[in-house]
Design a protein around this motif. Structure first.
Motif, PDB file in Angstrom:
ATOM      1  N   ARG A  36       0.815  -1.233   0.000  1.00  0.00           N
ATOM      2  CA  ARG A  36       0.000   0.000   0.000  1.00  0.00           C
ATOM      3  C   ARG A  36       0.837   1.266   0.000  1.00  0.00           C
ATOM      4  O   ARG A  36       0.386   2.325   0.406  1.00  0.00           O
ATOM      5  N   ASP A  37       2.081   1.178  -0.467  1.00  0.00           N
ATOM      6  CA  ASP A  37       2.994   2.328  -0.488  1.00  0.00           C
ATOM      7  C   ASP A  37       3.735   2.334  -1.820  1.00  0.00           C
ATOM      8  O   ASP A  37       4.330   1.333  -2.194  1.00  0.00           O
ATOM      9  N   ASN A  38       3.702   3.444  -2.553  1.00  0.00           N
ATOM     10  CA  ASN A  38       4.367   3.453  -3.862  1.00  0.00           C
ATOM     11  C   ASN A  38       5.506   4.475  -3.988  1.00  0.00           C
ATOM     12  O   ASN A  38       5.920   4.805  -5.088  1.00  0.00           O
ATOM     13  N   ILE A  39       6.045   4.935  -2.874  1.00  0.00           N
ATOM     14  CA  ILE A  39       7.149   5.897  -2.962  1.00  0.00           C
ATOM     15  C   ILE A  39       8.368   5.290  -3.659  1.00  0.00           C
ATOM     16  O   ILE A  39       9.031   5.952  -4.451  1.00  0.00           O
ATOM     17  N   MET A  40       8.668   4.025  -3.406  1.00  0.00           N
ATOM     18  CA  MET A  40       9.829   3.395  -4.046  1.00  0.00           C
ATOM     19  C   MET A  40       9.582   3.185  -5.535  1.00  0.00           C
ATOM     20  O   MET A  40      10.510   3.285  -6.340  1.00  0.00           O
ATOM     21  N   LEU A  41       8.352   2.921  -5.918  1.00  0.00           N
ATOM     22  CA  LEU A  41       8.017   2.818  -7.340  1.00  0.00           C
ATOM     23  C   LEU A  41       8.249   4.154  -8.030  1.00  0.00           C
ATOM     24  O   LEU A  41       8.825   4.220  -9.117  1.00  0.00           O
ATOM     25  N   GLN A  42       7.852   5.238  -7.393  1.00  0.00           N
ATOM     26  CA  GLN A  42       8.073   6.558  -7.981  1.00  0.00           C
ATOM     27  C   GLN A  42       9.569   6.855  -8.104  1.00  0.00           C
ATOM     28  O   GLN A  42      10.018   7.396  -9.116  1.00  0.00           O
ATOM     29  N   LEU A  43      10.344   6.484  -7.101  1.00  0.00           N
ATOM     30  CA  LEU A  43      11.798   6.671  -7.185  1.00  0.00           C
ATOM     31  C   LEU A  43      12.399   5.814  -8.293  1.00  0.00           C
ATOM     32  O   LEU A  43      13.290   6.260  -9.018  1.00  0.00           O
ATOM     33  N   ALA A  44      11.911   4.588  -8.431  1.00  0.00           N
ATOM     34  CA  ALA A  44      12.423   3.702  -9.483  1.00  0.00           C
ATOM     35  C   ALA A  44      12.172   4.296 -10.865  1.00  0.00           C
ATOM     36  O   ALA A  44      13.045   4.231 -11.738  1.00  0.00           O
TER      37      ALA A  44
END
Length: 151
Positions: free
Chosen positions: A62-70
């Motif tokens: 339920r967290d997409n901060i790492m996806l945005q960084l990727a």
């Protein structure tokens, strides 16, 4: 702890193009029946396919901060592969992030969580494979890692 790492070595464009000529099942068999993803992961459009170096992401459910960084750090042609704990009840990727991927030339996304905006994803044509479709949003709170093992 280092959170963002790049892919150590990307295959050549010629190698990727040569491999892309074969079906995933053939590649799976040829490499000793290794590397298959869960059969629960499905494309948002059955005609979608992808082939490229995996830019892996380990994130919290339920967290997409790492996806945005990727998306920010991935190179053209990379396939972003997200492990988020097989959490089906969140749409961690949709049309906004798909447009960001397309602008960067990213080759596609595979995620063990949900995606949203599937009609728009089909229209955009970015290959996206996911565990579910879910309209529920995500938070941006917890750091994870990139390009570590996600098995």
């Amino acid at each position: 702890m280092i959170h963002i790492k790049d892919i150590a070595e990307r295959p050549s464009k010629a190698d990727i193009e040569a491999l892309a000529k074969f079906s995933p099942a053939t590649i799976h068999e040829a490499q000793g029946r290794r590397g298959a993803l869960s059969s629960r992961l499905k494309p948002v459009d059955y005609r979608m396919k992808l082939c490229g170096p995996a830019f892996t992401v380990k994130s919290s459910p339920r967290d997409n901060i790492m996806l945005q960084l990727a998306i920010n750090y991935a190179k053209p042609g990379d396939i972003i592969v997200v492990s988020a704990g097989e959490y089906e009840e969140a749409g961690s990727f949709g049309d906004v992030l798909a447009n960001a991927c397309l602008a960067k030339g990213i080759g596609g996304l595979v995620t063990d969580t949900g995606v949203r905006d599937t009609l728009q994803l089909r229209e955009l044509g970015l290959p996206v494979f996911s565990l579910s479709t879910c309209i529920k949003g995500t938070v941006k709170e917890t750091l994870g890692t990139t390009n570590d093992s996600i098995i």
